[in-house]
Design a protein around this motif. Sequence first.
Motif, PDB file in Angstrom:
ATOM      1  N   PHE A  20     -29.622  -6.547  -8.364  1.00 26.72           N
ATOM      2  CA  PHE A  20     -28.967  -7.813  -8.032  1.00 26.72           C
ATOM      3  C   PHE A  20     -29.206  -8.801  -9.157  1.00 26.72           C
ATOM      4  O   PHE A  20     -30.292  -8.852  -9.725  1.00 26.72           O
ATOM      5  CB  PHE A  20     -29.543  -8.406  -6.736  1.00 26.72           C
ATOM      6  CG  PHE A  20     -29.411  -7.524  -5.540  1.00 26.72           C
ATOM      7  CD1 PHE A  20     -28.286  -7.592  -4.736  1.00 26.72           C
ATOM      8  CD2 PHE A  20     -30.406  -6.614  -5.218  1.00 26.72           C
ATOM      9  CE1 PHE A  20     -28.160  -6.772  -3.633  1.00 26.72           C
ATOM     10  CE2 PHE A  20     -30.292  -5.798  -4.108  1.00 26.72           C
ATOM     11  CZ  PHE A  20     -29.164  -5.875  -3.314  1.00 26.72           C
ATOM     12  N   LEU A  21     -28.201  -9.586  -9.449  1.00 22.29           N
ATOM     13  CA  LEU A  21     -28.301 -10.667 -10.420  1.00 22.29           C
ATOM     14  C   LEU A  21     -27.734 -11.908  -9.740  1.00 22.29           C
ATOM     15  O   LEU A  21     -26.544 -11.972  -9.446  1.00 22.29           O
ATOM     16  CB  LEU A  21     -27.522 -10.318 -11.689  1.00 22.29           C
ATOM     17  CG  LEU A  21     -27.689 -11.241 -12.876  1.00 22.29           C
ATOM     18  CD1 LEU A  21     -29.149 -11.323 -13.316  1.00 22.29           C
ATOM     19  CD2 LEU A  21     -26.818 -10.777 -14.025  1.00 22.29           C
ATOM     20  N   LYS A  74     -23.311 -19.313  -0.426  1.00 19.52           N
ATOM     21  CA  LYS A  74     -23.023 -18.778   0.907  1.00 19.52           C
ATOM     22  C   LYS A  74     -22.428 -17.375   0.799  1.00 19.52           C
ATOM     23  O   LYS A  74     -22.039 -16.779   1.791  1.00 19.52           O
ATOM     24  CB  LYS A  74     -22.036 -19.690   1.646  1.00 19.52           C
ATOM     25  CG  LYS A  74     -22.515 -21.109   1.837  1.00 19.52           C
ATOM     26  CD  LYS A  74     -23.535 -21.180   2.926  1.00 19.52           C
ATOM     27  CE  LYS A  74     -23.874 -22.650   3.169  1.00 19.52           C
ATOM     28  NZ  LYS A  74     -25.134 -22.838   3.813  1.00 19.52           N
ATOM     29  N   LYS A  75     -22.329 -16.847  -0.430  1.00 17.35           N
ATOM     30  CA  LYS A  75     -21.743 -15.531  -0.640  1.00 17.35           C
ATOM     31  C   LYS A  75     -22.651 -14.461  -0.052  1.00 17.35           C
ATOM     32  O   LYS A  75     -23.882 -14.596  -0.072  1.00 17.35           O
ATOM     33  CB  LYS A  75     -21.555 -15.251  -2.128  1.00 17.35           C
ATOM     34  CG  LYS A  75     -20.521 -16.103  -2.799  1.00 17.35           C
ATOM     35  CD  LYS A  75     -20.413 -15.715  -4.266  1.00 17.35           C
ATOM     36  CE  LYS A  75     -19.381 -16.552  -4.986  1.00 17.35           C
ATOM     37  NZ  LYS A  75     -19.288 -16.176  -6.404  1.00 17.35           N
ATOM     38  N   PRO A  76     -22.070 -13.356   0.411  1.00 19.74           N
ATOM     39  CA  PRO A  76     -22.897 -12.253   0.901  1.00 19.74           C
ATOM     40  C   PRO A  76     -23.642 -11.587  -0.265  1.00 19.74           C
ATOM     41  O   PRO A  76     -23.165 -11.581  -1.409  1.00 19.74           O
ATOM     42  CB  PRO A  76     -21.887 -11.290   1.530  1.00 19.74           C
ATOM     43  CG  PRO A  76     -20.563 -11.667   0.960  1.00 19.74           C
ATOM     44  CD  PRO A  76     -20.641 -13.110   0.576  1.00 19.74           C
ATOM     45  N   VAL A 132     -24.412  -7.600  -6.536  1.00 22.63           N
ATOM     46  CA  VAL A 132     -24.848  -6.285  -6.994  1.00 22.63           C
ATOM     47  C   VAL A 132     -24.294  -6.022  -8.398  1.00 22.63           C
ATOM     48  O   VAL A 132     -23.122  -6.252  -8.673  1.00 22.63           O
ATOM     49  CB  VAL A 132     -24.380  -5.175  -6.018  1.00 22.63           C
ATOM     50  CG1 VAL A 132     -24.682  -3.792  -6.579  1.00 22.63           C
ATOM     51  CG2 VAL A 132     -25.035  -5.348  -4.655  1.00 22.63           C
ATOM     52  N   VAL A 133     -25.174  -5.565  -9.274  1.00 16.43           N
ATOM     53  CA  VAL A 133     -24.815  -5.170 -10.640  1.00 16.43           C
ATOM     54  C   VAL A 133     -25.518  -3.839 -10.918  1.00 16.43           C
ATOM     55  O   VAL A 133     -26.351  -3.385 -10.138  1.00 16.43           O
ATOM     56  CB  VAL A 133     -25.245  -6.229 -11.688  1.00 16.43           C
ATOM     57  CG1 VAL A 133     -24.514  -7.545 -11.474  1.00 16.43           C
ATOM     58  CG2 VAL A 133     -26.751  -6.441 -11.668  1.00 16.43           C
ATOM     59  N   SER A 134     -25.215  -3.238 -12.024  1.00 18.29           N
ATOM     60  CA  SER A 134     -25.904  -2.008 -12.389  1.00 18.29           C
ATOM     61  C   SER A 134     -27.303  -2.336 -12.928  1.00 18.29           C
ATOM     62  O   SER A 134     -27.538  -3.434 -13.455  1.00 18.29           O
ATOM     63  CB  SER A 134     -25.112  -1.235 -13.437  1.00 18.29           C
ATOM     64  OG  SER A 134     -25.120  -1.931 -14.666  1.00 18.29           O
ATOM     65  N   PHE A 137     -27.376  -4.225   4.392  1.00 17.91           N
ATOM     66  CA  PHE A 137     -27.566  -5.648   4.107  1.00 17.91           C
ATOM     67  C   PHE A 137     -27.712  -6.454   5.396  1.00 17.91           C
ATOM     68  O   PHE A 137     -27.156  -7.533   5.531  1.00 17.91           O
ATOM     69  CB  PHE A 137     -26.391  -6.195   3.284  1.00 17.91           C
ATOM     70  CG  PHE A 137     -26.312  -5.611   1.913  1.00 17.91           C
ATOM     71  CD1 PHE A 137     -27.057  -6.137   0.872  1.00 17.91           C
ATOM     72  CD2 PHE A 137     -25.516  -4.521   1.653  1.00 17.91           C
ATOM     73  CE1 PHE A 137     -26.988  -5.581  -0.401  1.00 17.91           C
ATOM     74  CE2 PHE A 137     -25.438  -3.957   0.387  1.00 17.91           C
ATOM     75  CZ  PHE A 137     -26.192  -4.494  -0.637  1.00 17.91           C
ATOM     76  N   ASN A 138     -28.448  -5.947   6.340  1.00 18.93           N
ATOM     77  CA  ASN A 138     -28.627  -6.651   7.631  1.00 18.93           C
ATOM     78  C   ASN A 138     -29.669  -7.716   7.551  1.00 18.93           C
ATOM     79  O   ASN A 138     -30.589  -7.718   6.893  1.00 18.93           O
ATOM     80  CB  ASN A 138     -28.995  -5.656   8.723  1.00 18.93           C
ATOM     81  CG  ASN A 138     -27.868  -4.685   8.972  1.00 18.93           C
ATOM     82  OD1 ASN A 138     -26.721  -4.968   8.703  1.00 18.93           O
ATOM     83  ND2 ASN A 138     -28.232  -3.520   9.473  1.00 18.93           N
TER      84      ASN A 138
END
Length: 85
Positions: free
Chosen positions: A32-33, A40-42, A47-49, A84-85
Amino acid sequence: METIGSEHVSVPNQFYKVLIDNNSGKTKMIAFLLPHKDSKKPLYEFVVSVDEVEALTGIDFFSELEDSIEDKLEASSSYKGWSFN
Protein backbone atom coordinates in the motif's frame (compact mmCIF):
# COMPACT_ATOMS: atom_id res chain seq x y z
CA MET A 1 9.14 17.80 2.36
CA GLU A 2 7.26 19.99 4.74
CA THR A 3 8.83 20.38 8.18
CA ILE A 4 7.31 21.05 11.57
CA GLY A 5 8.53 22.37 14.90
CA SER A 6 11.57 24.32 15.90
CA GLU A 7 13.79 21.35 14.98
CA HIS A 8 12.33 21.20 11.46
CA VAL A 9 11.26 17.56 11.57
CA SER A 10 10.41 16.32 8.06
CA VAL A 11 6.81 15.25 7.44
CA PRO A 12 6.54 12.51 4.80
CA ASN A 13 4.22 12.99 1.84
CA GLN A 14 3.35 9.29 1.75
CA PHE A 15 3.39 6.17 3.91
CA TYR A 16 3.80 2.58 2.80
CA LYS A 17 2.99 -0.87 4.15
CA VAL A 18 4.30 -4.10 2.62
CA LEU A 19 2.90 -7.48 3.67
CA ILE A 20 3.69 -11.10 2.91
CA ASP A 21 1.40 -13.99 3.89
CA ASN A 22 2.36 -17.63 3.74
CA ASN A 23 -0.20 -18.91 6.27
CA SER A 24 -2.25 -20.81 3.69
CA GLY A 25 0.81 -22.49 2.19
CA LYS A 26 0.59 -20.26 -0.89
CA THR A 27 2.70 -17.14 -0.60
CA LYS A 28 1.07 -13.83 -1.45
CA MET A 29 2.16 -10.20 -1.14
CA ILE A 30 0.45 -6.86 -1.08
CA ALA A 31 1.69 -3.30 -0.74
CA PHE A 32 0.00 0.00 0.00
CA LEU A 33 1.12 3.53 -0.74
CA LEU A 34 -0.98 6.13 1.06
CA PRO A 35 -0.81 9.90 0.79
CA HIS A 36 -0.34 11.72 4.08
CA LYS A 37 -3.79 13.30 4.09
CA ASP A 38 -7.36 12.46 5.07
CA SER A 39 -9.20 10.17 2.71
CA LYS A 40 -12.56 8.44 2.53
CA LYS A 41 -11.34 6.14 -0.26
CA PRO A 42 -11.42 2.39 0.37
CA LEU A 43 -8.08 0.82 1.25
CA TYR A 44 -7.88 -1.25 -1.93
CA GLU A 45 -7.52 1.96 -3.96
CA PHE A 46 -4.06 2.41 -2.44
CA VAL A 47 -2.73 -1.02 -3.45
CA VAL A 48 0.49 -0.90 -5.47
CA SER A 49 3.10 -3.48 -6.35
CA VAL A 50 5.92 -4.25 -3.92
CA ASP A 51 8.24 -3.34 -6.81
CA GLU A 52 6.83 0.20 -6.78
CA VAL A 53 7.49 0.62 -3.05
CA GLU A 54 10.98 -0.85 -3.48
CA ALA A 55 11.72 1.64 -6.25
CA LEU A 56 10.66 4.56 -4.03
CA THR A 57 12.45 3.39 -0.89
CA GLY A 58 15.52 1.59 -2.23
CA ILE A 59 14.68 -1.37 0.05
CA ASP A 60 14.65 -4.98 -1.20
CA PHE A 61 11.96 -6.32 1.12
CA PHE A 62 11.94 -10.04 0.34
CA SER A 63 15.46 -10.79 -0.85
CA GLU A 64 15.47 -14.16 0.96
CA LEU A 65 12.77 -15.56 -1.35
CA GLU A 66 13.67 -17.60 -4.40
CA ASP A 67 14.06 -15.08 -7.26
CA SER A 68 11.38 -16.62 -9.50
CA ILE A 69 8.79 -16.35 -6.70
CA GLU A 70 9.99 -12.93 -5.55
CA ASP A 71 9.94 -11.43 -9.06
CA LYS A 72 6.41 -12.65 -9.82
CA LEU A 73 4.84 -11.66 -6.50
CA GLU A 74 6.56 -8.28 -6.21
CA ALA A 75 5.42 -7.24 -9.68
CA SER A 76 1.73 -7.83 -8.91
CA SER A 77 -0.64 -5.15 -7.64
CA SER A 78 -3.60 -7.53 -7.36
CA TYR A 79 -5.56 -7.50 -4.12
CA LYS A 80 -7.62 -10.57 -4.94
CA GLY A 81 -7.37 -13.07 -2.10
CA TRP A 82 -7.00 -10.33 0.54
CA SER A 83 -9.81 -9.28 2.89
CA PHE A 84 -10.45 -5.61 3.65
CA ASN A 85 -13.02 -5.98 6.45
